[in-house]
Design a protein around this motif. Structure first.
Motif, short mmCIF file in Angstrom:
data_model
loop_
_atom_site.label_atom_id
_atom_site.label_comp_id
_atom_site.label_asym_id
_atom_site.label_seq_id
_atom_site.Cartn_x
_atom_site.Cartn_y
_atom_site.Cartn_z
N GLN A 8 1.00 -1.23 0.06
CA GLN A 8 -0.15 0.03 0.00
C GLN A 8 0.88 1.40 0.02
O GLN A 8 0.49 2.01 -0.73
CB GLN A 8 -0.79 0.06 1.23
N ASN A 11 2.00 1.68 -3.51
CA ASN A 11 0.98 2.32 -4.25
C ASN A 11 0.88 3.53 -4.34
O ASN A 11 0.47 4.45 -5.25
CB ASN A 11 -0.41 1.47 -3.94
N TYR A 211 -0.45 9.76 -16.46
CA TYR A 211 -1.76 9.34 -16.14
C TYR A 211 -2.75 8.66 -17.14
O TYR A 211 -3.10 7.51 -16.88
CB TYR A 211 -2.52 10.63 -15.60
N PHE A 215 -3.98 4.89 -16.64
CA PHE A 215 -5.13 4.59 -16.66
C PHE A 215 -5.93 4.79 -17.94
O PHE A 215 -5.67 3.54 -18.82
CB PHE A 215 -5.71 5.58 -15.55
N LEU A 224 -10.86 14.69 -11.58
CA LEU A 224 -10.22 14.30 -10.38
C LEU A 224 -8.76 14.75 -9.84
O LEU A 224 -8.53 15.31 -9.02
CB LEU A 224 -10.17 12.70 -10.31
N THR A 256 -3.92 5.70 0.58
CA THR A 256 -3.94 4.25 0.28
C THR A 256 -4.14 3.72 1.52
O THR A 256 -4.72 2.54 1.73
CB THR A 256 -2.93 3.93 -0.64
N MET A 264 -12.71 2.14 3.12
CA MET A 264 -12.53 2.41 1.64
C MET A 264 -13.32 3.73 1.24
O MET A 264 -13.03 4.20 0.25
CB MET A 264 -12.75 1.12 0.89
N LYS A 267 -11.90 7.13 1.21
CA LYS A 267 -10.48 7.21 0.53
C LYS A 267 -10.53 8.61 0.10
O LYS A 267 -9.42 9.24 0.24
CB LYS A 267 -10.50 6.02 -0.44
N ASP B 206 -13.77 7.00 -10.44
CA ASP B 206 -12.36 6.76 -9.99
C ASP B 206 -11.52 6.12 -10.98
O ASP B 206 -11.89 5.49 -11.84
CB ASP B 206 -12.58 5.90 -8.85
N THR B 207 -10.09 6.21 -10.95
CA THR B 207 -9.37 5.47 -11.95
C THR B 207 -8.23 4.69 -11.20
O THR B 207 -7.65 3.83 -11.70
CB THR B 207 -8.56 6.54 -12.68
N ASP B 208 -7.90 4.98 -9.83
CA ASP B 208 -6.82 4.33 -9.11
C ASP B 208 -7.49 3.43 -8.33
O ASP B 208 -8.17 3.79 -7.35
CB ASP B 208 -5.78 5.28 -8.63
N THR B 210 -5.66 0.64 -7.04
CA THR B 210 -4.73 -0.19 -6.44
C THR B 210 -5.09 -0.64 -4.87
O THR B 210 -4.46 -1.88 -4.30
CB THR B 210 -3.32 0.15 -6.59
N THR B 211 -5.41 0.36 -4.21
CA THR B 211 -5.70 0.32 -2.73
C THR B 211 -6.48 -1.00 -2.50
O THR B 211 -6.34 -1.76 -1.69
CB THR B 211 -6.21 1.44 -2.15
N LEU B 235 -10.18 -0.76 -16.05
CA LEU B 235 -9.00 -0.18 -15.32
C LEU B 235 -8.94 -1.39 -14.29
O LEU B 235 -7.68 -1.74 -13.76
CB LEU B 235 -9.23 0.96 -14.90
N GLN B 239 -5.49 -3.17 -13.37
CA GLN B 239 -4.55 -3.10 -12.33
C GLN B 239 -4.48 -4.48 -11.51
O GLN B 239 -3.55 -4.62 -10.52
CB GLN B 239 -5.04 -1.91 -11.33
#
Lengths: 293, 406
Positions: A8, A11, A211, A215, A224, A256, A264, A267, B206-208, B210-211, B235, B239
């Protein structure tokens, strides 16, 4: 033995490096011109689309490197155009709210214009490493992610050298510290403004390619990162470059770890909780200068 | 005095100008179409729109209805309930549409169908699948798409009879679409005695991830339920590869669009969902005709589930408008006639026969569980259950290191 904690943190550092790279341009522009540009993330979006076109006729490594150069150039020019046409006429106004509203308008225009021109279907930028992954014992990740981390750090290093070692860089910093004193020293403020916008937007364009490769590329992709860049900028201190770099990494890791160990669902709000805490304790951000000094 | 008179005259002229066109009988038959035409789901709504424009072509080149052209008026919901509400209010009151079609994003359609019902305007939802839309007993609300329990029925049987996972995890879009599916699958997990290891969420856009994926990887679930749309789903799978996470992904199937396969390529191998892919049903003459007409109108495009759902949705509306008889010009009367005509719908379209239950829900369209399998490293969808319908055998996901395609 893989460790969730190390994974984490890694990440977080990787995504944080991208946050820093986008925030650095935002904070530079704010530092020099006191402009809060809510369309900053859209410079990244335009950069990513520039890369889509370059990579369409130049595949592989050359295409990727070429697209970074093209994105920096194209978005740098776009930055200059928006500065001249949109922001410069407003600079003499007294209220910041005009500039904020206009930048939000610019954000809406750029986003919808790109949907009109490029369509809404997301596109992928080809991973120059062929989506290879590595397992380093404690964590796994893709080579692309490690490369993005290294690339961001190198880009930020070069920017640091430019701002500290070259005449032009020093002029930018001087303007950021005290506009009137810089004017008295014979610095061409108008030139510095244009250059700052070109540089800040160009870096955002490069960040957009990273980016977009990590993605996907789509018209709303800038929203974002803009939000995150503002969190990072406020966290590190508005106008402070070192603050933007460290703020990015702090936000990435906090998100993370918070997402993994607290909840979560929160986040995306963790960044704002940190901002509130930082503003309570250090109102000018972690690296911000105190008023009047 | 003259000034006052002139200003009164001007006001009068404006009132007449505003009221004028509304008083005359409309030259076209207006149908409102809702959908997220901008924002992160814009390209999925675009597929729906492509299917609808094909249906519109077929009707208008055939002379329209009652000698009038059909006019579609698109309202953009951006997949946000508040934006959807203002779009539908505009369609109902300013554009004075006879019926509202389209619709994507459950959270939006729960709100917009409520307004249509209050205004006594029939609404036929095309794509959103939350059961709430049709189970509130609203008289003017219909849906041409199966709801989420129907979508998941096939895959649930497969989980119970074939896969029998010991551990499962949930990774859902934080919306009515994700939460409703989660509830259904959580019930299935309890029924088959699978342990629920985690319930994780993400936000639209959202795009990430990984968490969340790192956390899932630590828990090693046999099956991970992932209700997501195209961009997020591809995505997430990309990932998962980067983080070397192996699981059987199961989604609803809404992610299986042209863009999804372009974005994820061979990475989406083994992913499962439940689908109504028109290209998997080419033996059916209506479906085959649709696929051919679609590829003729949009060369190179792959007709996916959303394009056929859009086509069917509009065809059901045309059918009802036609059976309701020539519009009288009295809006509320015409809307009521169309509403009544909708209840007796019975028409065979690309997704099967469409008839509505008492609640306005279609119960005659049956999605099947599908899996992505590769042929020459190119992904394709195959029905894997029930055995009598299956076109391919289920394949267990192989560890990333053993997969040949890049």
């Amino acid at each position: 033995m893989e460790s969730l904690f190390v994974q984490q943190v890694v990440n977080g550092i990787i995504i944080g490096s991208i946050y820093s790279l986008i925030a650095i341009g935002l904070t530079m522009i704010f530092g020099v011109m006191k402009i809060c540009n809510f369309a900053h993330g859209d410079y990244s979006m335009v950069g990513a689309y520039a890369a889509v076109f370059v990579m369409a006729w130049l595949p592989g490594w050359f295409g990727w490197i070429g697209s970074i150069v093209a994105a920096a150039a194209a978005v740098g020019i776009l930055g200059v155009i928006t500065e001249r046409l949109v922001f410069r006429p407003l600079l003499t106004r007294r209220t910041d709210i005009d500039i904020i509203m206009v930048s939000i308008g610019l954000f809406i225009v750029l986003e919808n214009l790109s949907q009109l021109v490029f369509g809404a279907t997301p596109r992928m930028l080809q991973d120059p490493f062929g989506s290879a992954t590595v397992n380093l014992g404690l964590f796994s990740t893709s080579i692309l992610r490690l490369f993005c981390l290294a690339f961001s750090c190198i880009a930020m290093g070069f920017l640091h050298l430019f701002l500290n070692r070259t005449q032009t860089g020093i002029a930018i910093r001087a303007t950021s510290q005290n506009r009137n004193a810089a004017l008295l020293m014979g610095i061409d403020i108008s030139h510095v403004y244009t250059l700052t916008f070109a540089l800040g937007a160009g870096i955002a364009g490069i960040a957009g390619v990273l980016y977009g490769t990590l993605f996907a590329v789509f018209p709303t992709m800038g929203a974002l990162p803009t939000l995150k860049a503002f969190v990072v900028t406020i966290l590190g201190g508005m106008g402070n470059l070192r603050g933007a770099v460290f703020g990015g990494f702090i936000l990435g890791v906090a998100e993370t770890l918070g997402g993994s160990y607290i909840s979560m669902q929160y986040k995306n709000s963790i960044g704002f909780v940190i901002i509130i805490l930082v503003l309570l304790i250090r109102p000018n951000g972690l690296f911000g200068r105190r008023e009047g000094t | 005095m003259l000034k006052r008179f002139l200003s009164l005259l001007l006001v009068g002229a404006m009132v007449v100008a505003v009221a004028g066109p509304a008083a005359a009988a409309p030259k076209t038959i207006k149908i409102g179409i809702l959908g997220p035409f901008t924002g992160s789901l814009a390209f999925n709504a675009g597929e729906m729109k492509k299917g609808m424009l094909l249906a519109l072509d077929e009707i208008n080149t055939g002379g329209g209805l009652f000698g009038k052209e059909i006019e579609l008026i698109f309202g953009d919901s951006e997949c946000k309930p508040d934006k959807g509400l203002s779009a539908v209010k505009k369609l109902l009151t300013r554009n004075k549409v006879l019926v509202v079609g389209g619709g994507y994003c459950s959270s939006v359609n729960i709100a917009t169908s409520d307004i249509c019902n209050m205004e006594k305007c029939p609404v036929v939802v095309a794509i959103a699948i939350s059961p709430t839309i049709t189970n509130r007993g609203l008289k003017y609300v219909f849906r041409t798409s199966p709801n989420s329990p129907m979508f998941l029925n096939g895959i649930n049987l497969w989980l119970e009879k074939v896969k029998k996972p010991k551990t499962v995890a949930f990774f859902m879009e934080n919306s009515d679409y994700g939460r409703d599916g989660e509830e259904i699958w959580s019930g299935i997990a309890k029924k088959i005695g699978a342990k629920e290891l985690a319930h994780l969420y993400f936000e639209i856009g959202d795009t990430d991830f990984t968490t969340q994926i790192s956390k899932l990887k630590n828990l090693k679930p046999d099956v991970t339920f992932n209700i997501a749309s195209t961009t997020e789903a591809s995505l997430i799978q990309k990932q998962a590869k980067e983080l070397n996470f192996l699981t059987q992904w199961i989604g609803v199937g809404g992610q299986f669009t042209e863009a999804y396969f372009k974005m994820s390529g061979s990475i989406c191998e083994y992913a499962m969902g439940s689908s109504l892919e028109p290209t998997l049903n080419m033996k059916d003459p209506e479906t085959a005709a649709f696929v051919n007409a679609y590829q003729k109108k949009y060369p190179g495009a792959r007709p996916g589930i959303f394009s056929s759902q859009g086509y069917d949705n509009l065809m059901v509306i045309f059918d009802a408008v036609k059976r309701a008889g020539k519009p009288t010009g009295n809006l509320s009367k015409d809307r009521n006639k169309i509403r009544d005509a909708l209840t007796t719908t019975d028409i065979k379209l690309t997704q099967g026969r469409v008839t509505f239950g008492k609640d306005g829900q279609v119960y005659t369209v049956f999605p099947s569980p599908v899996q992505v399998q590769l042929k020459d490293c190119k992904p394709g969808l195959h029905v894997i259950y029930p055995p009598e319908k299956a076109a391919a055998k289920y394949q267990n996901p192989k560890p990333w290191a053993q997969r040949k395609c890049k």
